[in-house]
Write a protein that holds these residues in place. Structure first.
Motif, PDB file in Angstrom:
ATOM      1  N   GLY A  92       0.812  -1.312  -0.060  1.00 56.39           N
ATOM      2  CA  GLY A  92       0.011  -0.126   0.060  1.00 56.39           C
ATOM      3  C   GLY A  92       0.615   1.385  -0.019  1.00 56.39           C
ATOM      4  N   ALA A  93       2.166   1.154   0.279  1.00 54.64           N
ATOM      5  CA  ALA A  93       3.022   2.327   0.269  1.00 54.64           C
ATOM      6  C   ALA A  93       3.670   2.381  -1.139  1.00 54.64           C
ATOM      7  CB  ALA A  93       3.936   2.117   1.231  1.00 54.64           C
ATOM      8  N   ALA A  94       3.809   3.866  -1.488  1.00 52.42           N
ATOM      9  CA  ALA A  94       4.587   4.242  -2.693  1.00 52.42           C
ATOM     10  C   ALA A  94       6.043   4.199  -2.392  1.00 52.42           C
ATOM     11  CB  ALA A  94       4.082   5.620  -3.298  1.00 52.42           C
ATOM     12  N   TRP A  95       6.791   3.473  -3.359  1.00 54.13           N
ATOM     13  CA  TRP A  95       8.319   3.376  -3.273  1.00 54.13           C
ATOM     14  C   TRP A  95       8.712   3.978  -4.774  1.00 54.13           C
ATOM     15  CZ3 TRP A  95      11.808   0.855   0.062  1.00 54.13           C
ATOM     16  CH2 TRP A  95      11.516   0.356   1.213  1.00 54.13           C
ATOM     17  N   TRP A  96       9.579   5.013  -4.821  1.00 49.99           N
ATOM     18  CA  TRP A  96      10.088   5.540  -5.919  1.00 49.99           C
ATOM     19  C   TRP A  96      11.563   5.502  -6.067  1.00 49.99           C
ATOM     20  CZ3 TRP A  96      13.348   9.557  -5.052  1.00 49.99           C
ATOM     21  CH2 TRP A  96      13.391  10.231  -3.945  1.00 49.99           C
ATOM     22  N   LEU A  97      12.001   5.626  -7.348  1.00 47.88           N
ATOM     23  CA  LEU A  97      13.718   5.475  -7.667  1.00 47.88           C
ATOM     24  C   LEU A  97      13.990   6.439  -8.711  1.00 47.88           C
ATOM     25  CD1 LEU A  97      16.370   3.895  -7.555  1.00 47.88           C
ATOM     26  CD2 LEU A  97      15.183   2.671  -9.289  1.00 47.88           C
ATOM     27  N   SER A  98      15.138   7.194  -8.298  1.00 49.67           N
ATOM     28  CA  SER A  98      15.643   8.167  -9.291  1.00 49.67           C
ATOM     29  C   SER A  98      17.006   7.854  -9.616  1.00 49.67           C
ATOM     30  CB  SER A  98      15.389   9.653  -8.794  1.00 49.67           C
ATOM     31  OG  SER A  98      16.096  10.620  -9.648  1.00 49.67           O
ATOM     32  N   ALA A  99      17.305   7.608 -10.860  1.00 49.29           N
ATOM     33  CA  ALA A  99      18.636   7.213 -11.423  1.00 49.29           C
ATOM     34  C   ALA A  99      19.020   7.366 -12.860  1.00 49.29           C
ATOM     35  CB  ALA A  99      19.006   5.411 -10.969  1.00 49.29           C
ATOM     36  N   GLY A 100      20.039   7.582 -13.253  1.00 44.27           N
ATOM     37  CA  GLY A 100      20.298   7.935 -14.402  1.00 44.27           C
ATOM     38  C   GLY A 100      19.855   7.251 -15.488  1.00 44.27           C
ATOM     39  N   TRP A 101      20.083   5.510 -15.385  1.00 44.45           N
ATOM     40  CA  TRP A 101      19.752   4.759 -16.317  1.00 44.45           C
ATOM     41  C   TRP A 101      18.484   4.209 -16.210  1.00 44.45           C
ATOM     42  CZ3 TRP A 101      17.541   0.523 -14.217  1.00 44.45           C
ATOM     43  CH2 TRP A 101      17.936   0.273 -12.664  1.00 44.45           C
ATOM     44  N   ALA A 102      17.548   4.769 -15.214  1.00 38.32           N
ATOM     45  CA  ALA A 102      16.423   4.246 -14.991  1.00 38.32           C
ATOM     46  C   ALA A 102      15.222   4.464 -15.867  1.00 38.32           C
ATOM     47  CB  ALA A 102      15.897   4.492 -13.536  1.00 38.32           C
ATOM     48  N   SER A 103      15.273   5.521 -16.152  1.00 39.16           N
ATOM     49  CA  SER A 103      14.373   6.133 -17.142  1.00 39.16           C
ATOM     50  C   SER A 103      14.325   5.427 -18.673  1.00 39.16           C
ATOM     51  CB  SER A 103      14.240   7.660 -17.402  1.00 39.16           C
ATOM     52  OG  SER A 103      15.528   8.188 -18.178  1.00 39.16           O
ATOM     53  N   GLY A 104      15.427   4.905 -18.832  1.00 38.41           N
ATOM     54  CA  GLY A 104      15.601   4.171 -20.093  1.00 38.41           C
ATOM     55  C   GLY A 104      15.118   2.692 -20.226  1.00 38.41           C
ATOM     56  N   ASP A 105      14.962   2.157 -18.471  1.00 37.76           N
ATOM     57  CA  ASP A 105      14.809   0.803 -18.522  1.00 37.76           C
ATOM     58  C   ASP A 105      13.774   0.589 -17.418  1.00 37.76           C
ATOM     59  OD1 ASP A 105      14.658  -1.985 -18.554  1.00 37.76           O
ATOM     60  OD2 ASP A 105      16.924  -2.124 -18.445  1.00 37.76           O
ATOM     61  N   ARG A 106      12.716   1.311 -17.486  1.00 37.94           N
ATOM     62  CA  ARG A 106      11.765   1.341 -16.253  1.00 37.94           C
ATOM     63  C   ARG A 106      11.425  -0.007 -15.929  1.00 37.94           C
ATOM     64  NH1 ARG A 106       8.855   5.787 -14.522  1.00 37.94           N
ATOM     65  NH2 ARG A 106       9.426   6.574 -16.490  1.00 37.94           N
ATOM     66  N   GLU A 107      11.272  -0.991 -16.716  1.00 32.98           N
ATOM     67  CA  GLU A 107      10.998  -2.372 -16.412  1.00 32.98           C
ATOM     68  C   GLU A 107      12.018  -2.859 -15.232  1.00 32.98           C
ATOM     69  OE1 GLU A 107      10.289  -6.744 -18.014  1.00 32.98           O
ATOM     70  OE2 GLU A 107      10.107  -4.818 -19.189  1.00 32.98           O
ATOM     71  N   ALA A 108      13.295  -2.624 -15.362  1.00 34.00           N
ATOM     72  CA  ALA A 108      14.315  -3.229 -14.654  1.00 34.00           C
ATOM     73  C   ALA A 108      14.358  -2.350 -13.476  1.00 34.00           C
ATOM     74  CB  ALA A 108      15.784  -3.061 -15.400  1.00 34.00           C
ATOM     75  N   ALA A 109      14.274  -1.121 -13.664  1.00 38.93           N
ATOM     76  CA  ALA A 109      14.297  -0.389 -12.441  1.00 38.93           C
ATOM     77  C   ALA A 109      13.027  -0.532 -11.138  1.00 38.93           C
ATOM     78  CB  ALA A 109      13.849   0.970 -12.719  1.00 38.93           C
ATOM     79  N   GLU A 110      11.819  -0.857 -11.826  1.00 40.58           N
ATOM     80  CA  GLU A 110      10.772  -1.411 -11.063  1.00 40.58           C
ATOM     81  C   GLU A 110      11.000  -2.731 -10.205  1.00 40.58           C
ATOM     82  OE1 GLU A 110       7.346  -1.151 -13.670  1.00 40.58           O
ATOM     83  OE2 GLU A 110       7.187   1.123 -13.362  1.00 40.58           O
ATOM     84  N   ARG A 111      11.648  -3.575 -11.088  1.00 38.92           N
ATOM     85  CA  ARG A 111      11.867  -4.851 -10.439  1.00 38.92           C
ATOM     86  C   ARG A 111      13.033  -4.499  -9.290  1.00 38.92           C
ATOM     87  NH1 ARG A 111      13.509  -6.739 -14.872  1.00 38.92           N
ATOM     88  NH2 ARG A 111      15.885  -6.664 -14.710  1.00 38.92           N
ATOM     89  N   VAL A 112      13.903  -3.720  -9.317  1.00 39.94           N
ATOM     90  CA  VAL A 112      15.150  -3.866  -8.241  1.00 39.94           C
ATOM     91  C   VAL A 112      14.315  -2.854  -7.196  1.00 39.94           C
ATOM     92  CG1 VAL A 112      16.903  -2.205  -7.793  1.00 39.94           C
ATOM     93  CG2 VAL A 112      16.989  -3.562  -9.958  1.00 39.94           C
ATOM     94  N   LEU A 113      13.252  -2.052  -7.517  1.00 35.20           N
ATOM     95  CA  LEU A 113      12.765  -1.318  -6.441  1.00 35.20           C
ATOM     96  C   LEU A 113      11.918  -2.180  -5.787  1.00 35.20           C
ATOM     97  CD1 LEU A 113      12.519   1.603  -5.318  1.00 35.20           C
ATOM     98  CD2 LEU A 113      10.621   1.965  -6.933  1.00 35.20           C
ATOM     99  N   ARG A 114      11.000  -3.068  -6.376  1.00 35.79           N
ATOM    100  CA  ARG A 114      10.374  -3.998  -5.705  1.00 35.79           C
ATOM    101  C   ARG A 114      11.051  -4.907  -4.703  1.00 35.79           C
ATOM    102  NH1 ARG A 114       7.503  -4.137 -10.834  1.00 35.79           N
ATOM    103  NH2 ARG A 114       5.393  -3.323 -10.497  1.00 35.79           N
ATOM    104  N   LYS A 115      12.184  -5.270  -5.441  1.00 36.83           N
ATOM    105  CA  LYS A 115      12.752  -6.241  -4.398  1.00 36.83           C
ATOM    106  C   LYS A 115      13.445  -5.640  -3.269  1.00 36.83           C
ATOM    107  CE  LYS A 115      15.682  -9.196  -5.925  1.00 36.83           C
ATOM    108  NZ  LYS A 115      17.079  -9.896  -6.840  1.00 36.83           N
ATOM    109  N   LEU A 116      13.768  -4.234  -3.528  1.00 40.01           N
ATOM    110  CA  LEU A 116      14.438  -3.502  -2.166  1.00 40.01           C
ATOM    111  C   LEU A 116      13.279  -3.465  -1.042  1.00 40.01           C
ATOM    112  CD1 LEU A 116      16.749  -2.069  -1.269  1.00 40.01           C
ATOM    113  CD2 LEU A 116      15.839   0.193  -2.381  1.00 40.01           C
TER     114      LEU A 116
END
Length: 338
Positions: free
Chosen positions: A206-230
């Motif tokens: 239920g809580a929002a988690w966000w990530l800001s990284a230079g590579w993440a906007s070009g590979d949102r799927e991978a960024a979301e996967r890392v964020l979910r695991k974290l």
């Protein structure tokens, strides 16, 4: 920080609770700690008779302090995007006889067009750039004190003191610590997710988690996967000593690792800086020397190396950084170097 007699006298003359507390005793929206306000005003060197542009009226407390500092011969023009806050502060100023404060409701990025030029500009909300309008509305020799983004990553800001030289060009003088909400033209109804710089956003329990990284906007799927695991399985490892902390190392990372740096935040938990790649992430938890991390261990190893480099450099902080201003569309981009 030691405060001069002018700031101490202004603080003694203003009833802080009158401005910052509502009828229920709770803090008014966008109230800033008195110590942070006092430090910014001390660095602004506001003097009697000056005209001051204030960006972010908030509770009105800072405007009342500025009113005392400029005196009857001076004037404060305070700009606030939230009409109800602006009206409340204006009523309080009027009731207290502070007739040298003018409250304007509008977009703070535009300054206060039509209200002349100013000897000082003080801001309590963080723009992405040092806005061109603020510089244009300042007289030569004016001092500007404001929070400003110093990397492309969300939430990576510091306080800047700058001075406008004789030809109207702002020159950065110093950085110091301070954190304020992002300056925006629209009224925002939430602050858990930053209004700019977020490259990936997921929800966990239920809580929002966000990530800001230079590579993440070009590979949102991978960024979301890392964020979910974290969020789901992140481990915690101590990395900084008690006398260090994330705030201590942050200025160094802003100046030396801006391209590699990431920021991660979670609703109800706050946000932290660190490193992330497609294999994992490691970020400092707010207010502690612990690191929240996940993945194959390479991100944590990278962060360990950054800490070692910082220590080897003598643990430089805000006073050791030099502001670098470059002209871009809409204002000056501000970056830091050692």
């Amino acid at each position: 920080m030691e405060y001069g007699s002018a700031v101490r006298s202004a603080s003694a003359a203003v009833d802080e609770d009158l401005y910052t507390r509502g009828p229920d005793g709770g803090l008014v929206t966008q109230s800033t700690a008195a110590s942070a306000i006092a430090e910014a005003l001390e660095r602004s060197d506001v003097r009697p008779g000056m005209r001051v542009l204030e960006i972010g009226t908030g509770s009105g407390f800072s405007g009342a302090l500025l009113s005392e500092l400029v005196g009857a011969a001076g004037e404060v023009v305070s700009v606030e995007v939230m009409a109800d806050l602006g009206a409340r502060a204006a009523d309080l100023h009027r009731a207290q006889g502070r007739n040298n404060v003018v409250t304007v409701v509008g977009d703070g990025l535009l300054g206060a067009p039509g209200h002349g030029r100013f000897d000082r500009v003080v801001a309590w909300a963080r723009p992405e750039l040092l806005p061109e309008a603020w510089v244009a509305q300042a007289v030569p020799g004016a001092v500007l004190v404001l929070p400003v983004d110093v990397t492309e990553r969300a939430k990576t800001g510091m306080m800047l003191r700058a001075r406008v030289d004789g030809d109207g060009t702002p020159q950065g003088e110093a950085f110091f610590e301070g954190g304020y909400v992002e300056l925006h033209a629209e009224v925002l109804d939430q602050w858990w997710v930053p209004p700019r710089g977020v490259d990936a956003l997921v929800r966990h329990e239920g809580a929002a988690w966000w990530l800001s990284a230079g590579w993440a906007s070009g590979d949102r799927e991978a960024a979301e996967r890392v964020l979910r695991k974290l969020a789901a399985e992140g481990a915690r490892t101590p990395l900084l000593a008690e006398d260090e902390g994330p705030r201590g190392i942050a200025p160094y990372l802003y100046a030396t690792r801006a391209e590699e740096l990431c920021t991660v935040g979670a609703e109800g938990l706050g946000w932290g800086i660190g490193y992330a790649d497609r294999q994992g992430a490691a970020v400092f938890t707010p207010g502690a020397g612990e690191v929240l991390h996940t993945g194959d261990g390479s991100a944590l190893l990278r962060l360990r190396q950054w800490v070692a480099d910082w220590r080897e450099a003598g643990r430089p902080g805000h006073p050791d950084l030099v502001p670098v201003l470059s002209r871009v569309e809409g204002g000056r981009r501000v970056r830091a170097r050692l």
